[in-house]
Motif scaffolding. Structure first.
Motif, PDB file in Angstrom:
ATOM      1  N   GLY A   1       0.867  -1.317  -0.366  1.00  0.00           N
ATOM      2  CA  GLY A   1      -0.055   0.180   0.001  1.00  0.00           C
ATOM      3  C   GLY A   1       1.018   1.462   0.204  1.00  0.00           C
ATOM      4  O   GLY A   1       0.686   1.789  -1.224  1.00  0.00           O
ATOM      5  N   ASN A   2       2.107   1.143   1.205  1.00  0.00           N
ATOM      6  CA  ASN A   2       2.848   2.400   0.788  1.00  0.00           C
ATOM      7  C   ASN A   2       3.581   2.502  -0.644  1.00  0.00           C
ATOM      8  O   ASN A   2       3.578   3.524  -0.317  1.00  0.00           O
ATOM      9  CB  ASN A   2       3.529   1.929   2.148  1.00  0.00           C
ATOM     10  CG  ASN A   2       3.311   1.434   2.942  1.00  0.00           C
ATOM     11  OD1 ASN A   2       3.243   0.813   3.899  1.00  0.00           O
ATOM     12  ND2 ASN A   2       3.274   3.262   3.925  1.00  0.00           N
ATOM     13  N   LEU A   3       3.737   1.206  -1.404  1.00  0.00           N
ATOM     14  CA  LEU A   3       4.671   1.568  -2.853  1.00  0.00           C
ATOM     15  C   LEU A   3       3.718   2.313  -3.507  1.00  0.00           C
ATOM     16  O   LEU A   3       4.371   2.603  -4.274  1.00  0.00           O
ATOM     17  CB  LEU A   3       5.093   0.035  -3.238  1.00  0.00           C
ATOM     18  CG  LEU A   3       6.269  -0.386  -2.532  1.00  0.00           C
ATOM     19  CD1 LEU A   3       7.015  -1.787  -2.360  1.00  0.00           C
ATOM     20  CD2 LEU A   3       7.494   0.025  -1.950  1.00  0.00           C
ATOM     21  N   ALA A   4       2.667   2.002  -3.504  1.00  0.00           N
ATOM     22  CA  ALA A   4       1.797   2.483  -4.935  1.00  0.00           C
ATOM     23  C   ALA A   4       1.244   3.870  -4.211  1.00  0.00           C
ATOM     24  O   ALA A   4       1.413   4.842  -5.244  1.00  0.00           O
ATOM     25  CB  ALA A   4      -0.081   1.276  -4.358  1.00  0.00           C
ATOM     26  N   GLY A   5       1.533   4.606  -3.432  1.00  0.00           N
ATOM     27  CA  GLY A   5       1.403   5.801  -2.767  1.00  0.00           C
ATOM     28  C   GLY A   5       2.291   6.055  -3.264  1.00  0.00           C
ATOM     29  O   GLY A   5       2.389   7.713  -3.805  1.00  0.00           O
ATOM     30  N   GLU A   6       3.395   5.397  -3.249  1.00  0.00           N
ATOM     31  CA  GLU A   6       4.740   6.255  -3.575  1.00  0.00           C
ATOM     32  C   GLU A   6       5.066   6.615  -5.389  1.00  0.00           C
ATOM     33  O   GLU A   6       5.392   7.747  -5.313  1.00  0.00           O
ATOM     34  CB  GLU A   6       6.340   6.015  -3.445  1.00  0.00           C
ATOM     35  CG  GLU A   6       6.714   5.262  -1.722  1.00  0.00           C
ATOM     36  CD  GLU A   6       8.138   4.796  -1.935  1.00  0.00           C
ATOM     37  OE1 GLU A   6       8.582   4.243  -2.762  1.00  0.00           O
ATOM     38  OE2 GLU A   6       7.859   4.207  -0.442  1.00  0.00           O
ATOM     39  N   VAL A   7       4.125   5.995  -5.842  1.00  0.00           N
ATOM     40  CA  VAL A   7       4.583   5.936  -7.332  1.00  0.00           C
ATOM     41  C   VAL A   7       2.826   6.280  -7.811  1.00  0.00           C
ATOM     42  O   VAL A   7       2.526   6.387  -8.984  1.00  0.00           O
ATOM     43  CB  VAL A   7       4.433   3.769  -8.264  1.00  0.00           C
ATOM     44  CG1 VAL A   7       5.545   3.760  -7.871  1.00  0.00           C
ATOM     45  CG2 VAL A   7       2.976   3.682  -7.445  1.00  0.00           C
ATOM     46  N   GLY A   8       2.296   7.119  -6.940  1.00  0.00           N
ATOM     47  CA  GLY A   8       1.054   7.576  -7.394  1.00  0.00           C
ATOM     48  C   GLY A   8      -0.347   6.867  -7.805  1.00  0.00           C
ATOM     49  O   GLY A   8      -1.442   7.210  -8.472  1.00  0.00           O
TER      50      GLY A   8
END
Length: 288
Positions: free
Chosen positions: A124-131
């Motif tokens: 979920g955090n990684l998804a946020g990093e890439v928008g």
């Protein structure tokens, strides 16, 4: 007899003058029939519950010295499996490709093999990093020298949790990263699949409408406070202050009218907003 009635009238008149304030206070309190204010509005916001699926990471049982993996091949064989079970193919997402690559690089860099990094970051955090805004997201991890892309995907299919991600009806997009590097002193492959159901797939409730509702609710609360204070003032006004009393009553009635109109208007907006929320929730909750 005539004298008797004169005496009675004198007594009544005197009593009225003596108890005048008490009598008028009783009259005004009895005649005070202030209109009721409408019922307040309850909170209508609903949080989007994000779904994250992360089955335990998979290690290869058999190693192949000629192992070679490709991103395109993993996506192709994943969609072949979905087609076999009557499911639509997943569309490749550049954002999910990027988040999967970040994950693979991070595991080699920090020498761990898990869904959460040593610093606590997950998919979920990684998804946020890439928008990448999502309603549902999943992550499959694999490590080892699998013979080829088909063998890797079949190994995931043989694992119930990973299979559930591959065949999840809700997911519409996929991102993949495959990388070969050193892990714990040996050269091996790490493969990452990121599955997603993007937030953009469902029509979000109108934020401007929600802001208007919040603004109205704030005004309603402020009016409740003003009306409560004004009513208390009216109830303690002395009889001789009839002009002030009448002014306060008029002020109160005007405010009540504004309050009730605002409540009706806000309830209409809430009904409209709740319909939008229902449509969104039906979309977001479909195809689990």
């Amino acid at each position: 007899m005539k004298k008797f009635w004169i005496i009675v009238l004198i007594i009544i008149s005197g009593s009225f003058l003596f108890f005048r304030d008490d009598i008028l206070n009783f009259y005004y309190s009895f005649s005070l029939n202030l209109p009721e204010i409408g019922k307040g509005i309850e909170n209508v916001t609903q949080e989007i519950e994000k779904q994250i699926s992360t089955p335990p990471p998979l290690r290869a049982v058999r190693e192949d010295p000629q192992s070679f993996l490709t991103k395109a091949g993993v996506i192709q064989w994943t969609n072949t499996q979905r087609e076999k079970y009557g499911l639509p193919p997943l569309k490749e997402s550049l954002e999910l490709d990027a988040s999967a690559e970040i994950k693979a690089q991070d595991m080699f860099l920090n020498q761990y093999f898990a869904h959460n990094s040593p610093s606590g970051e997950g998919v979920g955090n990684l998804a946020g990093e890439v928008g990448y805004e999502f309603i549902a997201i999943g992550e499959n991890l694999a490590m080892g020298n699998f013979k080829d892309d088909e063998t890797l995907v079949q190994s995931w299919m043989d694992s119930p949790g990973h299979r559930a991600n591959i065949l999840n009806e809700k997911y519409t997009e996929i991102g993949v990263a495959v990388m070969k590097d050193e892990y714990e002193g040996r050269i091996t492959w790490i493969a990452v699949q990121h599955f997603g159901f993007p937030l953009s797939a469902c029509s979000k409730p109108d934020e401007a409408l929600k802001s208007e509702i919040d603004k109205n609710q704030s005004q309603i609360y402020e009016l409740e406070v003003v009306l409560g204070n004004l009513k208390n003032e009216i109830q303690v006004i002395r009889p001789r202050q009839r002009t002030i009393y009448s002014q306060k009553i008029d002020q109160y009635n005007n405010l009540v009218s504004q309050y009730n109109s605002l409540v009706v208007e806000t309830e209409t907006l809430i009904n409209k907003y709740n319909i939008q929320v229902k449509v969104f929730n039906e979309c977001a909750g479909g195809g689990k």
